[in-house]
Scaffold this motif. Sequence first.
Motif, short mmCIF file in Angstrom:
data_model
loop_
_atom_site.label_atom_id
_atom_site.label_comp_id
_atom_site.label_asym_id
_atom_site.label_seq_id
_atom_site.Cartn_x
_atom_site.Cartn_y
_atom_site.Cartn_z
N ALA A 133 -6.04 -3.91 11.22
CA ALA A 133 -5.05 -3.74 10.16
C ALA A 133 -5.40 -4.58 8.94
N LEU A 134 -5.96 -5.76 9.18
CA LEU A 134 -6.34 -6.62 8.06
C LEU A 134 -7.47 -6.01 7.24
N ILE A 135 -8.54 -5.60 7.91
CA ILE A 135 -9.73 -5.12 7.20
C ILE A 135 -9.50 -3.72 6.64
N GLY A 136 -8.81 -2.92 7.42
CA GLY A 136 -8.69 -1.52 7.00
C GLY A 136 -7.52 -1.23 6.10
N GLY A 137 -6.43 -2.03 6.20
CA GLY A 137 -5.25 -1.65 5.46
C GLY A 137 -4.78 -2.63 4.42
N ARG A 138 -5.12 -3.91 4.55
CA ARG A 138 -4.54 -4.90 3.65
C ARG A 138 -5.54 -5.45 2.64
N LEU A 139 -6.69 -5.93 3.15
CA LEU A 139 -7.65 -6.53 2.23
C LEU A 139 -8.14 -5.56 1.16
N PRO A 140 -8.39 -4.30 1.45
CA PRO A 140 -8.87 -3.41 0.38
C PRO A 140 -7.94 -3.34 -0.82
N ILE A 141 -6.62 -3.37 -0.56
CA ILE A 141 -5.69 -3.29 -1.69
C ILE A 141 -5.81 -4.52 -2.57
N TRP A 142 -5.85 -5.70 -1.92
CA TRP A 142 -5.94 -6.94 -2.73
C TRP A 142 -7.27 -7.05 -3.44
N ILE A 143 -8.35 -6.75 -2.71
CA ILE A 143 -9.67 -6.82 -3.35
C ILE A 143 -9.78 -5.77 -4.45
N GLY A 144 -9.12 -4.64 -4.24
CA GLY A 144 -9.13 -3.62 -5.28
C GLY A 144 -8.45 -4.10 -6.54
N GLY A 145 -7.32 -4.82 -6.38
CA GLY A 145 -6.67 -5.36 -7.56
C GLY A 145 -7.55 -6.34 -8.29
N PRO A 168 4.65 -1.86 -0.81
CA PRO A 168 4.76 -2.59 -2.09
C PRO A 168 3.49 -3.28 -2.52
N ARG A 169 2.49 -3.32 -1.64
CA ARG A 169 1.28 -4.07 -1.99
C ARG A 169 0.50 -3.43 -3.13
N VAL A 170 0.55 -2.11 -3.22
CA VAL A 170 -0.18 -1.44 -4.30
C VAL A 170 0.40 -1.85 -5.66
N ALA A 171 1.72 -1.83 -5.77
CA ALA A 171 2.36 -2.23 -7.03
C ALA A 171 2.11 -3.71 -7.32
N GLN A 172 2.12 -4.51 -6.27
CA GLN A 172 1.86 -5.94 -6.46
C GLN A 172 0.46 -6.18 -7.01
N ALA A 173 -0.55 -5.50 -6.45
CA ALA A 173 -1.93 -5.69 -6.90
C ALA A 173 -2.11 -5.24 -8.34
N LEU A 210 8.99 -12.02 -10.10
CA LEU A 210 10.33 -11.94 -9.50
C LEU A 210 10.56 -10.55 -8.89
N ARG A 211 9.91 -9.57 -9.47
CA ARG A 211 10.12 -8.19 -9.02
C ARG A 211 9.22 -7.84 -7.85
N HIS A 212 7.98 -8.30 -7.90
CA HIS A 212 6.99 -7.90 -6.91
C HIS A 212 6.68 -8.97 -5.86
N GLY A 213 7.01 -10.24 -6.12
CA GLY A 213 6.80 -11.27 -5.12
C GLY A 213 5.50 -12.03 -5.27
N PRO A 214 5.13 -12.83 -4.28
CA PRO A 214 3.97 -13.74 -4.37
C PRO A 214 2.65 -13.07 -4.68
N PRO A 215 2.33 -11.87 -4.17
CA PRO A 215 1.00 -11.32 -4.50
C PRO A 215 0.76 -11.14 -5.98
N THR A 216 1.78 -10.71 -6.73
CA THR A 216 1.60 -10.55 -8.17
C THR A 216 1.33 -11.89 -8.83
N ALA A 217 2.07 -12.91 -8.40
CA ALA A 217 1.82 -14.25 -8.95
C ALA A 217 0.42 -14.73 -8.60
#
Length: 826
Positions: A94-106, A159-164, A208-215
């Motif tokens: 789940a980490l490699i396939g679903g979460r890290l790509p979104i953050w690295i993509g941002g 919500p991770r896509v919007a955060q990134a 405030l809207r998107h949370g810690p990832p945006t910050a």
Amino acid sequence: MIALTLLLALGAAAAFYIVLRRIAFLEEELRRVESLIARHDPEVRETPAPPSESPAPPIQETESPSPVAEARAERARGRIEIEPRPLPEFSFEALIGGRLPIWIGGAALVLAGFFLVRYSIESGLLGPGTRTVLAALFGVALILGSEITRRLPATADDPRVAQALAGAGIASLYGTLYMAAALYHLIAPLPAFLLVLLVTGGALALALRHGPPTAAMALIGGFAAPLVAGFDAAGIGALLVYLALFTAALFGLAIHRGWAWLALTACVAGFAWINFLIAMLAARAGDLSAVGAFTMLLAVGASAALPATGAGNRWLRLAPLVAGCLQLAVLAPALDFSWLAWGFYLSLAGAALFLGWRDGAYLPGALAACVLLLVLETLAIGLLAPGFTPIAAILATALFAMPGHALARRHPFWGGIALLGTAGPLLIAHLRAPGLLSAMQWGWLELAAAGTVFALAWRSRADSEHSMLVPATALAAFLAGLGLGQFVPGDWLALPLSCIAAALAWWARKIRTPLLYALPAYPLAAALIAAALPLGALSELILASLSGERLTYTLLPALPELLRELALPVALGAALLLDPAQFGRIRRVAALFATALGVLLLYALAKQPLAIATLPRFEALGFIERALLSQACLAAGWMLVRRARAVTLGHVLLALGLFRILWFDLLLLTPLVEPQAVGPLPLLNAATLHLGLASFWLWTLPPRWRPGAALLTLLALLAAVRQAAHGNLLTGPIGTAENGGYSAAMLALALFWLWRGIATGARDLRVFGLALLTGVTFKVFLIDAAALDGLLRILSFLGLGLALIGIGWAYGRFVGKGAAAPEPLN
């Protein structure tokens, strides 16, 4: 540079994943608590239990207990069984396939925008204005994309896509403003500042809207933007202004949301930029003054921001302050210890003191700032123009000493700051640059500092357990001794040091704190260190004397020097030992040193009257002087033991006197070999009187001393025979008459001891008599009889036999009868 930036992005993404995992866990816990309360809330309609489960008993509506209290009561009665808390599901897939790509993509979106701008710059495709507008549009597009994805049904559940996208957009806008204002000068400083505030407000709203990832994405993009565009393209000043504004924005966001991690990360990134700039500018011999200013502002801002975010760990809150002080200490040599460097450091130190006054958690940082200031002063003195460092030392003293003394009783750290701030700069300046002032000026300053420190001890006197009482007293004594020492020549240091020791003894008796009683020993020890030369001469004299040197008087240091440097400390130490509380736990050590030094000093004084400096004078007076010194030790020890005062010292003096008789008079410098006058009179000569008086001291002591007394009595008798045979000088061969005199004298002494032992019932005297009688017998048979022949030999054996038979009969008759008669029972 690309690889480094990607690695930073990956590391930051992994760190923020851990933060997000923790937030998910907390949200799950919150839902469980809400579900539990809802089950016991009377206003919430009960839902039927699943068919597979037995229905729960109905809950009656009551007015008294609250839902939380009812839940606790149910748990206490065992009705509610709470299932174990499930941890959020985690899998590597789940980490490699679903979460890290979104953050690295941002992060990749941000880098793509930056590298697109850089490519356009290098290839000259677009002008500065066009590049800036495109970069701004790119950032706005990313933010709009975040809002769209937040509302689209396909992406609303994640919500991770919007955060990134929001984080990447914020980072792009920061980079665009830096490029427009600092690189191309398209925007004046004031509008640029207003736009930075606008972007910061937007970042705050989006976080405030998107949370810690945006910050987090905004943080990474904002700090990485200058590296992509070229960190010194617009000058170091503009870069530092940008970093300061950006860091302040992050601190504000962290305070508003309670994100301590964001404030700490921004602080770490700020210090990383500082060290990067120091390394770059030092290689180019650039000006680092602006870097120092940014360091000061960053340390103060982080120290103020972390508590406001809710960070509870005191060491975490303290870290930026200590790091800033250490960073400025490293930066000061690069700034040539200029006024600016001192101003930065003193300003940060003042901020540390202010924070410590507001919150005790910052007190270790204030104390660390004081210590680092002393290190800076040590390094600075000698490198600057004359007259500057003393001013900095005065300012530092005022900065730390004044609040330290005012708040010393609030916390021990304030007391430590007061002591270090008062004495540290002064002592370092005196040590490193003594030529700045005259000796008298240094003395007055150190006496003033001693008075200030002692005032702290005086204020602490009511509380004998106050932690500042002993260190303040010790430091005041040290400063006073150092100050008084400036007013006297070097060979008169014993005088002020002894005065300090006496004052410490008075203070200890007044306050009656156990730890204070040990303090007088230290100035006395310092006085002995100051008297190293005469002590070294005395040590050399003792070694020479023990090795057989006859003319030891010539090795003595000058008497005025001895009295000036040793007499007062030794006399004061002996006087203080009369008080059983003085010197505390080191009393035995102090007594040992005082005794040894006192004996040495008296020995040097006793060598003065006869002043034996030549061999003829040694032959005439050497034995007499030695006998007088030994008798003085024995008489002093005898008096102390008899009066039961300082018995240990008495035993030491007795042992010293006996050692002198054994080592010098009987072995090393015996008058039997070394010609030394003992006097012409029989019995009333130095040899007989010396040994006889020594035996008298021991006979009048407890019985354990009697073997030594008996041996000395025998030696005195033999010395009398020897003197009668040889006169003033005891050297020469043993004649027949002298040999017979020894036998007769020993036989008479043995008979006397036997008689007294039988008459008084003293068993030890009988043993001495029998042992001596046995020795005389062997002497007569093996030595005396061998020198006789004929009738004399027969008569000697006959007389000896009859005498031994008579002694045996008398001993058995009187001693045996007394032993056989039982003592009557009371």
